[in-house]
Design a protein around this motif. Structure first.
Motif, PDB file in Angstrom:
ATOM      1  N   THR A   8       0.830  -1.205   0.000  1.00 34.10           N
ATOM      2  CA  THR A   8       0.000   0.000   0.000  1.00 34.10           C
ATOM      3  C   THR A   8       0.863   1.252   0.000  1.00 34.10           C
ATOM      4  O   THR A   8       1.937   1.285   0.609  1.00 34.10           O
ATOM      5  N   ASP A   9       0.363   2.265  -0.663  1.00 37.62           N
ATOM      6  CA  ASP A   9       1.011   3.565  -0.682  1.00 37.62           C
ATOM      7  C   ASP A   9       0.454   4.380   0.487  1.00 37.62           C
ATOM      8  O   ASP A   9      -0.757   4.486   0.657  1.00 37.62           O
ATOM      9  N   ASP A  10       1.343   4.954   1.276  1.00 35.72           N
ATOM     10  CA  ASP A  10       0.919   5.661   2.482  1.00 35.72           C
ATOM     11  C   ASP A  10       0.553   7.120   2.211  1.00 35.72           C
ATOM     12  O   ASP A  10       0.187   7.833   3.140  1.00 35.72           O
ATOM     13  N   MET A  11       0.649   7.575   0.980  1.00 40.08           N
ATOM     14  CA  MET A  11       0.278   8.957   0.673  1.00 40.08           C
ATOM     15  C   MET A  11      -1.239   9.076   0.613  1.00 40.08           C
ATOM     16  O   MET A  11      -1.951   8.111   0.317  1.00 40.08           O
ATOM     17  N   ALA A  12      -1.735  10.268   0.873  1.00 41.56           N
ATOM     18  CA  ALA A  12      -3.173  10.474   1.029  1.00 41.56           C
ATOM     19  C   ALA A  12      -3.942  10.445  -0.293  1.00 41.56           C
ATOM     20  O   ALA A  12      -5.142  10.204  -0.305  1.00 41.56           O
TER      21      ALA A  12
END
Length: 297
Positions: free
Chosen positions: A211-215
């Protein structure tokens, strides 16, 4: 004393003076008094029998109940990761989380969400203390395993603390061991829940999904390249949800992750955690696939 007096039978004038069956002798009709020599011998014999055999009659039951508990604890203490993975794996896949006792309520919520997606049979709880190992296996036999050594402190660790680092830094070793056993492995933190079935998003035949942790929420057709690095020179990939196939590429990522954690241990000056090390490992082994729309959650 009157209880032991022999009462003379009342003579019945209508009784047959010559019965077909002879009457029992008076010796068998007369009750035995406990104060008679025969009565005392019988009483003494009963006391000896009860004194010798009664304690033994109760002992096997108590010993058996204790041995059941002890053997059960010993069974789970000796339960290996290979045995546990073989027990829970379905279609070559294991769903893994790592939990200590303070986070059992999180585990409960996470399991409820997985059960709704009908994947609960694949779940393996890696217990980080013996209390969790016994508790989970008591309720759900075979679905928890402890990989020794267990961390010393089992308090609820705050993010950024040394205890938190000690807890999470064991994660890539667990995952690498499962990959070495030949299983696909889906890792989840337990402070999340499944709103849908994530396996339907695992398209292609890639080594690692994450998963990408950016919003920013990614569109369905987003690029599978690693996102650009941030201010610290690395990406912000989240280690809370990872899917790995038992390939050389996935194993390499785990080995790199372990090396990064060893190279950057926790200290008061630099309160390390496992996620930056995971990102450095990914950056050095680029080419894996990012999990879609991770930022949404």
């Amino acid at each position: 004393m009157s209880a032991f007096l022999h009462q003379r039978p009342i003579h019945n004038p209508f009784s047959n003076a010559y019965p077909i069956s002879p009457r029992p002798s008076s010796a068998f009709q007369r009750p035995i008094s406990i104060f008679s020599p025969t009565g005392l011998i019988i009483l003494l014999s009963l006391m000896v029998i009860l004194g010798v055999f009664l304690p033994w009659s109760g002992m096997p039951q108590s010993m058996f109940s204790n041995s059941i508990k002890a053997s059960s604890l010993s069974k789970w203490r000796d339960y290996t990761l290979a045995e546990a993975a073989s027990f829970v794996a379905k279609n070559g896949t294991v769903i893994v989380c790592a939990v200590s006792q303070p986070y059992l309520p999180f585990l409960n919520n996470w399991l409820i969400s997985i059960t709704r997606q009908k994947h609960q049979d694949k779940v393996l709880v890696i217990a980080e203390d013996y209390a969790t190992l016994y508790k989970v296996n008591e309720k759900w036999p075979g679905h928890a395993v402890l990989v020794p050594p267990a961390p010393d402190s089992q308090t609820a660790h705050k993010f950024g603390s040394q205890g938190f680092f000690n807890f999470t830094s064991r994660r890539p070793r667990h995952l690498l061991q499962i990959l070495e056993l030949g299983y696909n492995v889906m890792y989840n933190d337990v402070d999340m829940v499944w709103l849908g079935d994530p396996f339907r998003y695992l398209e292609g035949n890639h080594d690692v999904y994450f998963t990408d942790d950016m919003a920013v929420v990614k569109p369905p057709n987003h690029s599978h390249d690693l996102p650009p690095p941030g201010k610290k020179g690395r990406t912000y990939i989240c280690s809370c949800m990872i899917f790995l196939r038992p390939t050389d590429g996935a194993k390499l990522v785990m080995k790199e992750w372990i090396e990064e954690l060893q190279a950057q241990p926790w200290s008061k000056a630099k309160k390390a955690n496992d996620q930056p090390a995971f990102n450095w490992a990914l950056n050095r082994t680029a080419g894996q696939t990012a999990f879609p729309t991770g930022g949404l959650y």
